[in-house]
Write a protein that holds these residues in place. Structure first.
Motif, PDB file in Angstrom:
ATOM      1  N   SER A 184       0.845  -1.201   0.000  1.00  0.00           N
ATOM      2  CA  SER A 184       0.000   0.000   0.000  1.00  0.00           C
ATOM      3  C   SER A 184       0.870   1.236   0.000  1.00  0.00           C
ATOM      4  O   SER A 184       1.983   1.245   0.525  1.00  0.00           O
ATOM      5  N   ALA A 185       0.341   2.301  -0.597  1.00  0.00           N
ATOM      6  CA  ALA A 185       1.016   3.598  -0.640  1.00  0.00           C
ATOM      7  C   ALA A 185       0.131   4.625   0.034  1.00  0.00           C
ATOM      8  O   ALA A 185      -1.106   4.503   0.017  1.00  0.00           O
ATOM      9  N   SER A 186       0.756   5.656   0.594  1.00  0.00           N
ATOM     10  CA  SER A 186      -0.012   6.641   1.362  1.00  0.00           C
ATOM     11  C   SER A 186       0.588   8.025   1.229  1.00  0.00           C
ATOM     12  O   SER A 186       1.776   8.180   0.912  1.00  0.00           O
ATOM     13  N   ASP A 187      -0.274   9.016   1.509  1.00  0.00           N
ATOM     14  CA  ASP A 187       0.264  10.379   1.520  1.00  0.00           C
ATOM     15  C   ASP A 187       1.003  10.680   2.823  1.00  0.00           C
ATOM     16  O   ASP A 187       1.433  11.813   3.049  1.00  0.00           O
ATOM     17  N   ASP A 188       1.176   9.650   3.683  1.00  0.00           N
ATOM     18  CA  ASP A 188       2.036   9.824   4.861  1.00  0.00           C
ATOM     19  C   ASP A 188       3.501   9.587   4.514  1.00  0.00           C
ATOM     20  O   ASP A 188       4.350   9.459   5.404  1.00  0.00           O
ATOM     21  N   HIS A 189       3.802   9.499   3.192  1.00  0.00           N
ATOM     22  CA  HIS A 189       5.156   9.369   2.645  1.00  0.00           C
ATOM     23  C   HIS A 189       5.705   7.956   2.735  1.00  0.00           C
ATOM     24  O   HIS A 189       6.906   7.747   2.471  1.00  0.00           O
ATOM     25  N   THR A 190       4.889   6.967   3.096  1.00  0.00           N
ATOM     26  CA  THR A 190       5.394   5.612   3.272  1.00  0.00           C
ATOM     27  C   THR A 190       4.685   4.610   2.370  1.00  0.00           C
ATOM     28  O   THR A 190       3.604   4.862   1.846  1.00  0.00           O
ATOM     29  N   LEU A 191       5.347   3.450   2.239  1.00  0.00           N
ATOM     30  CA  LEU A 191       4.736   2.243   1.707  1.00  0.00           C
ATOM     31  C   LEU A 191       4.654   1.246   2.849  1.00  0.00           C
ATOM     32  O   LEU A 191       5.490   1.250   3.758  1.00  0.00           O
ATOM     33  N   ARG A 192       3.649   0.356   2.780  1.00  0.00           N
ATOM     34  CA  ARG A 192       3.553  -0.720   3.772  1.00  0.00           C
ATOM     35  C   ARG A 192       3.319  -2.043   3.069  1.00  0.00           C
ATOM     36  O   ARG A 192       2.732  -2.089   1.983  1.00  0.00           O
ATOM     37  N   LEU A 193       3.786  -3.091   3.705  1.00  0.00           N
ATOM     38  CA  LEU A 193       3.575  -4.441   3.212  1.00  0.00           C
ATOM     39  C   LEU A 193       2.773  -5.203   4.259  1.00  0.00           C
ATOM     40  O   LEU A 193       3.094  -5.157   5.465  1.00  0.00           O
ATOM     41  N   TRP A 194       1.717  -5.909   3.803  1.00  0.00           N
ATOM     42  CA  TRP A 194       0.775  -6.571   4.717  1.00  0.00           C
ATOM     43  C   TRP A 194       0.681  -8.055   4.390  1.00  0.00           C
ATOM     44  O   TRP A 194       0.802  -8.466   3.236  1.00  0.00           O
ATOM     45  N   ASP A 195       0.427  -8.858   5.427  1.00  0.00           N
ATOM     46  CA  ASP A 195       0.073 -10.256   5.250  1.00  0.00           C
ATOM     47  C   ASP A 195      -1.427 -10.327   4.986  1.00  0.00           C
ATOM     48  O   ASP A 195      -2.233  -9.910   5.825  1.00  0.00           O
ATOM     49  N   VAL A 196      -1.818 -10.821   3.833  1.00  0.00           N
ATOM     50  CA  VAL A 196      -3.224 -10.821   3.442  1.00  0.00           C
ATOM     51  C   VAL A 196      -4.062 -11.723   4.342  1.00  0.00           C
ATOM     52  O   VAL A 196      -5.200 -11.399   4.685  1.00  0.00           O
ATOM     53  N   GLN A 197      -3.496 -12.865   4.747  1.00  0.00           N
ATOM     54  CA  GLN A 197      -4.260 -13.828   5.531  1.00  0.00           C
ATOM     55  C   GLN A 197      -4.584 -13.306   6.920  1.00  0.00           C
ATOM     56  O   GLN A 197      -5.694 -13.501   7.441  1.00  0.00           O
ATOM     57  N   THR A 198      -3.627 -12.616   7.538  1.00  0.00           N
ATOM     58  CA  THR A 198      -3.815 -12.172   8.924  1.00  0.00           C
ATOM     59  C   THR A 198      -4.093 -10.674   9.051  1.00  0.00           C
ATOM     60  O   THR A 198      -4.574 -10.225  10.096  1.00  0.00           O
ATOM     61  N   GLY A 199      -3.765  -9.902   8.007  1.00  0.00           N
ATOM     62  CA  GLY A 199      -3.919  -8.458   8.090  1.00  0.00           C
ATOM     63  C   GLY A 199      -2.795  -7.782   8.844  1.00  0.00           C
ATOM     64  O   GLY A 199      -2.867  -6.581   9.150  1.00  0.00           O
ATOM     65  N   THR A 200      -1.740  -8.529   9.160  1.00  0.00           N
ATOM     66  CA  THR A 200      -0.608  -7.998   9.921  1.00  0.00           C
ATOM     67  C   THR A 200       0.273  -7.128   9.027  1.00  0.00           C
ATOM     68  O   THR A 200       0.549  -7.470   7.876  1.00  0.00           O
ATOM     69  N   SER A 201       0.729  -5.998   9.589  1.00  0.00           N
ATOM     70  CA  SER A 201       1.682  -5.146   8.891  1.00  0.00           C
ATOM     71  C   SER A 201       3.065  -5.765   9.005  1.00  0.00           C
ATOM     72  O   SER A 201       3.567  -6.000  10.116  1.00  0.00           O
ATOM     73  N   LEU A 202       3.681  -6.093   7.874  1.00  0.00           N
ATOM     74  CA  LEU A 202       4.962  -6.790   7.859  1.00  0.00           C
ATOM     75  C   LEU A 202       6.151  -5.838   7.904  1.00  0.00           C
ATOM     76  O   LEU A 202       7.131  -6.084   8.590  1.00  0.00           O
ATOM     77  N   LYS A 203       6.086  -4.760   7.152  1.00  0.00           N
ATOM     78  CA  LYS A 203       7.179  -3.788   7.164  1.00  0.00           C
ATOM     79  C   LYS A 203       6.709  -2.467   6.578  1.00  0.00           C
ATOM     80  O   LYS A 203       5.699  -2.411   5.857  1.00  0.00           O
ATOM     81  N   THR A 204       7.444  -1.416   6.894  1.00  0.00           N
ATOM     82  CA  THR A 204       7.168  -0.074   6.397  1.00  0.00           C
ATOM     83  C   THR A 204       8.381   0.420   5.621  1.00  0.00           C
ATOM     84  O   THR A 204       9.520   0.316   6.099  1.00  0.00           O
ATOM     85  N   PHE A 205       8.134   0.927   4.423  1.00  0.00           N
ATOM     86  CA  PHE A 205       9.200   1.438   3.566  1.00  0.00           C
ATOM     87  C   PHE A 205       9.235   2.954   3.690  1.00  0.00           C
ATOM     88  O   PHE A 205       8.245   3.630   3.360  1.00  0.00           O
TER      89      PHE A 205
END
Length: 621
Positions: A184-205
């Motif tokens: 996912s991309a956001s206007d908070d200046h970051t990207l995030r990577l998520w686990d689809v099965q659990t909805g857990t945030s895996l890492k922030t770019f």
């Protein structure tokens, strides 16, 4: 008993979501009840996408979703139902579903075989700006300005889970090729990577210094590409979250990124109008070209990697042969915000002024575009025909131009203190032209010589509208200072100042016999005045605020108003009763005009279209 005016609308025989099959006459596809034609396809507002077999191209628009034949670029269908602009479209992997995301806070699923809306997915609390299917088609992800991502079961429309963590609007989402992860991309200046099965945030770019508008996985799932307002596209390692490369050659916001099907090339589109091609491994600059006349919204490779589609704010979708950077075809007809509409005196043509700096002249009977008049360098705020229809005046921010509407040729341009022009109007005999401006002044011009005759300065804020009385003896003006002023058109002296509005007044109109003056205000009222005494006659209260336009029917029995409520309201002038509301626009109604015979109303909107509404009248006791 006084006679009461009844309005009978010519109701079209198809329902709201039935799609017309005549692909040649797109002006009549899926019209709202009571409308007989749509002029312009509406603005391109979001992304474009191919069906899996690449026979169809879907475009997100202000009017809905336009479906084109991808081989011929002929329009096939218009899918409507959203009540605000569509921002994103996506086909399911099997091609049977089309998903759409809209500013109306909803996601909708459509059957691509019948073009029927199947499900409306609700739950987001702000604009939904992006949707994407998982590779197996069972899950749909939606990104919203409510700072969340929602996952949906595409078979039932059931909400599966909500992903939270971004501190700003979520602008884009993308599934990994195996469907296990979501970026996912956001206007908070970051990207995030998520686990689809659990909805857990895996890492922030982190690393971008501006809004991140778009994100894309490489075909092998090992890299992420991102596009940002910091004028860069970036490549990231998915496993480690580290920045691999910064591609910083654009001169404005980078709005879109896309990998070629083989993963060897990365394309980027920008607000600087350019498309650039990069080697995805070495980030060598391979190719660049100016693709459009305005911001590039989206770029899309074909499956063979040989051609690229690009969509732009300029209202076009273009097809490019990548090997040579050759332009192959352009989809046209998508139009931007319409500020002003006017029928010619004989009712045969209609002129519209638009944000794309053009004036368009349409055949009012066939709905075909006759002329596109270019030359203005700013958005066209107002258009007006003279008394015999031989001249058309148009006003943009810094210029007033005259045209021959029969030939489409320019006649003359007014020189002098022209700045911030908002409205133009001819005197009934066509000899005088008046213009209003945001600089508080009203300019009076000799229409033939273009000489400035006078300037009226009594308003204390910008003037939004100016109009002559039918006998040419009075002039009325509406202003941001919350007042309406009535002027002696010969002496140019102020006669009355009408002060009942509590907010900006956007438009004024005289009745055909000159006995009434109507004004439309931001305060949610339309007011009727006696222009000879300055007395208030009646106040019409509309739902919500923001009335932007008002006009009388040719017989003076009806008043039409429109504005931020997106509806054309028709009123009985004698009783002040609301007759009916004509709903169908997806943005503000900026201008309304009656045809000379009173049988048609034209409404120009911020959704980039003009709707023609057919009216039939019956007068009885």
């Amino acid at each position: 008993m006084p006679k009461t005016l009844f309005l009978i609308l010519a109701i079209l025989t198809f329902s709201q979501h039935t799609i017309a099959q005549d692909t040649q006459d797109w002006h009549k596809q899926d019209l709202p009840d009571g409308a007989k034609a749509r002029l312009g396809k509406g603005g391109i507002t979001g992304n474009i996408t191919y069906s899996p077999d690449e026979t169809r191209l879907a475009i997100a628009c202000s009017t809905g979703i336009w479906i084109y034949d991808a081989h011929t670029d002929e329009p096939l269908h218009l899918l409507t139902g959203h009540t605000d602009w569509v921002q994103s479209v996506a086909y399911s992997p099997d091609g049977f579903l089309l998903a759409s995301a809209s500013y109306d806070h909803t996601v909708r699923l459509w059957d691509t075989r019948s073009n029927i809306e199947l499900l409306m997915l609700t739950g987001h609390t702000n604009r939904v700006v992006n949707v994407v299917f998982s590779p197996d088609g069972k899950t749909l992800a939606s990104a919203s300005e409510d700072k969340t991502i929602r996952l949906w079961d595409t078979r039932t429309g059931t909400h599966v889970r909500t992903l939270t963590g971004h501190r700003g609007d979520v602008t884009s989402v993308a599934f990994s090729p195996d469907g296990t992860q979501l970026a996912s991309a956001s206007d908070d200046h970051t990207l995030r990577l998520w686990d689809v099965q659990t909805g857990t945030s895996l890492k922030t770019f982190t690393g971008h210094t501006g809004y991140v508008f778009d994100v894309a996985f490489s075909p092998d799932g090992q890299k992420l590409a991102s596009a940002s307002s910091d004028r860069t596209a970036r490549l990231w390692d998915v496993q480690t979250g580290t920045l691999l490369h910064t591609l910083g050659e654009h001169h404005s916001f980078v709005t879109s990124v896309a990998f070629s099907p083989d993963g060897k090339t990365l394309a980027s589109g920008s607000r600087d109008r350019n498309i650039r091609m990069w080697d995805a491994h070495t980030v060598e600059d391979l190719q660049r070209w100016q693709a459009h006349n305005s911001e590039v919204y989206d770029i899309l490779f074909t499956s063979d990697g040989k051609t690229l589609r690009s969509a732009s704010r300029d209202g076009t979708v273009r097809l490019w042969l990548l090997k040579r950077g050759l332009h192959l075809r352009t989809i046209k007809g998508h139009t931007k915000v319409v500020h002003s509409v006017k029928f010619s005196p004989d009712g045969k043509t209609l002129a519209s002024g638009s944000t794309d700096n053009t004036v368009r002249i349409w055949d009012a009977e066939t709905s075909e575009l006759i002329w596109t008049l270019t030359g203005h360098i700013n958005l066209v705020q107002s258009v007006a025909f003279n008394n015999d229809g031989s001249m058309l005046a148009s006003a943009a921010d810094t210029a007033i131009r005259m045209w021959n509407p029969q030939t489409g040729k320019p006649l003359r341009e007014f020189q002098g203190p022209v700045f911030g022009v908002t409205s133009v109007a001819f005197s009934p005999d066509g000899k005088i032209l008046v213009s209003a401006s945001r600089t508080r002044a009203i300019h009076v011009w000799d229409a033939q010589t273009r000489l400035l005759m006078n300037m009226l300065h009594d308003h204390t804020d910008g003037v939004n509208s100016v109009v002559f009385s039918p006998d040419g003896l009075l002039l009325a003006s509406a202003s941001r200072d919350s007042t309406v002023r009535v002027w002696n058109a010969r002496t140019h002296k102020s006669v009355f100042t009408l002060r009942d509005h509590t907010d900006a007044v956007h438009a004024v109109a005289f009745s055909p016999d000159g006995s009434l003056l109507a004004s439309a205000g931001e305060d949610g009222t339309v007011r009727l005045w006696n222009p000879k005494t300055g007395e208030s006659v009646r106040t019409l209260k509309t739902k919500g605020s923001g009335n932007l336009c008002v006009t009388f029917s040719p017989d003076g029995k009806m008043l039409a108003s429109g504005g931020r409520g997106r509806t054309v309201s028709l009123w009985d002038v004698h009783t002040g009763a609301l007759i009916i509301g004509l709903a169908g626009h997806t943005y503000h109604v900026n201008s309304i005009a009656f045809s000379s015979d009173g049988k048609t109303i034209a409404s120009g909107s911020g959704d980039g279209t003009v709707l023609l509404w057919e009216l039939k009248f019956d007068t009885s006791d």
